[in-house]
Design an enzyme around this catalytic site. Structure first.
Site, mmCIF file in Angstrom:
data_model
loop_
_atom_site.group_PDB
_atom_site.id
_atom_site.type_symbol
_atom_site.label_atom_id
_atom_site.label_comp_id
_atom_site.label_asym_id
_atom_site.label_seq_id
_atom_site.Cartn_x
_atom_site.Cartn_y
_atom_site.Cartn_z
ATOM 1 N NE ARG A 40 -3.563 -2.494 0.094
ATOM 2 C CZ ARG A 40 -3.176 -3.610 -0.529
ATOM 3 N NH1 ARG A 40 -2.074 -3.625 -1.256
ATOM 4 N NH2 ARG A 40 -3.900 -4.707 -0.452
ATOM 5 C CD GLU A 42 -5.407 1.148 2.587
ATOM 6 O OE1 GLU A 42 -6.069 0.931 1.557
ATOM 7 O OE2 GLU A 42 -5.098 0.265 3.397
ATOM 8 C CB SER A 91 -9.186 -0.824 4.310
ATOM 9 O OG SER A 91 -9.823 -2.011 3.894
#
EC number: 1.3.1.98
Length: 378
Positions: free
Chosen positions: A166, A370, A250
């Site tokens: 990520r 995130e 998320s």
């Protein structure tokens, strides 16, 4: 390029937060996008680009800067030097899930497990999106981008983007600036030509998620349909009729921890090795070889652990919210923070900080957000 009347960012982001920026531009072609970015950078004012708005958490106050909406679209099919593969060059503003649907319809494999992920194609490499064992790093060949420092457009191979879990050199991590300030103009992927026949699915994580055994054969269309169904059950696809849809997906990253730290967590906490545990290669010069080969030291790989599990087992169940707050955990998935209707960014930030504190107190681990945070602090 077109300068438009600024609208509140709460209307353009999936978390439904954010005031209006000082200026707003829309770019519908790559040339327009390059021109407007060069002009904005020359002004020296704060800025950011906006695609699908699915990975942004924007503060309540008006944004004192410029927002550039990337509205470019288009998919170009190109030959690949590898037999049995095809390349797709896709404009940055193209909808990601629309691209996955196109690839599946063409019998191309490599991104079908990422069906239903909201957002634009240009944002995908920035955080190396992934789901169920597939990540864009596995298929990404190169990107065309424009650098803020020079205004130059260049083609950059995937190997130079620092793609990790990520992350990339382009990502605005919470609390730090990106290593390379640039905007992606287009993305080139290389996908396998598998057609529409059924075939065994590689990847244990994807097979487990879909309830498949190692020898079970399914088509790429079957995978896409079942991934969409699975994500829908978790409220992780955009659906205007589902209150759980108003999220940034998320909100916290699954944590990457050392093997020793992972062993301090309860054994039932889901975990996955980040990289295969490969024995190192020992090279001994022939002139120095005396018949003895020293034992090699096997290095344990880092471990990815489930942030959703940590949240739930810190005592915060799905649907949890603080008193009088309009922000809550999704009723379907403990990793998503949702706007239950009219929540301000301050309410979502308060909930995020509370979750971080509970997980840290219970497991000694500080979860990291995130989404990209603009004008808001945790």
């Amino acid at each position: 390029m077109t300068e438009v009347t600024p609208v509140p960012l709460s209307e353009l982001t999936t978390l439904r937060t954010g005031g209006a920026p000082a200026r707003m531009f829309e770019a519908a072609t790559p040339d327009e996008l390059v021109a407007v970015l060069r002009d904005v950078w020359a002004d020296g004012q704060p800025w950011f680009v906006l695609g699908g708005g699915s990975n942004l958490f924007v503060g309540d106050e008006p944004y004192d800067g410029t927002v550039v909406r990337i509205l470019t679209r288009g998919v170009e099919r190109l030959p690949s030097p590898r037999p049995g593969f095809t390349r797709l060059r896709v404009q940055a503003g193209h909808d990601w899930d629309a691209l996955v649907g196109h690839a599946v319809a063409e019998g191309l494999a490599g991104i079908e497990a990422m069906s239903g992920i909201p957002g634009s194609v240009g944002a995908a490499p920035v955080q190396n999106i992934g789901a169920y064992g597939q990540e864009i790093v596995q298929t990404l060949v190169e990107v065309d981008l424009i650098d803020e420092a020079t205004g130059d457009v260049s083609t950059v191979p995937a190997s130079e983007l620092g793609l990790g879990f990520r992350t990339s050199v382009l990502k605005h991590h919470y609390g730090s600036a990106p290593e390379r300030r640039a905007v992606i103009l287009s993305v080139t992927l290389e996908l396998a030509e598998v057609g529409h026949d059924e075939r065994p699915i590689p990847g244990e994580q994807l097979r487990t998620a879909l309830g498949l055994g190692p020898g079970d054969a399914v088509s790429v269309a079957w995978v896409r349909d079942h991934v969409l169904t699975t994500r829908g059950r978790k409220g992780m696809v955009l659906d205007a009729d589902d209150p759980d849809t108003y999220s940034a997906g998320s909100f916290f990253q699954n944590a990457i921890v050392s093997p020793s730290f992972a062993r301090t967590l309860p054994p039932e906490c889901p975990r996955w090795p980040v990289a295969p545990d490969i024995d190192p290669v020992v090279v001994i010069p022939l002139a120095a070889y005396d018949g003895y080969v020293p034992p090699t030291e096997t290095v344990e790989s880092d471990v990815k652990v489930s942030a959703a599990w940590l949240i739930e087992h810190s005592g915060l169940r799905k649907g949890f919210k603080l008193p009088r707050s309009r922000a809550a955990l999704s009723s379907k998935h403990a990793l998503a923070l949702t706007n239950r209707g009219g929540a301000r960014a301050a309410e979502l930030a308060e909930l995020a900080r509370y979750i971080q504190g509970r997980v840290q107190a219970e497991f000694g681990l500080l979860l990291q957000p995130e989404p990209v945070l603009v004008g808001v602090e945790l």
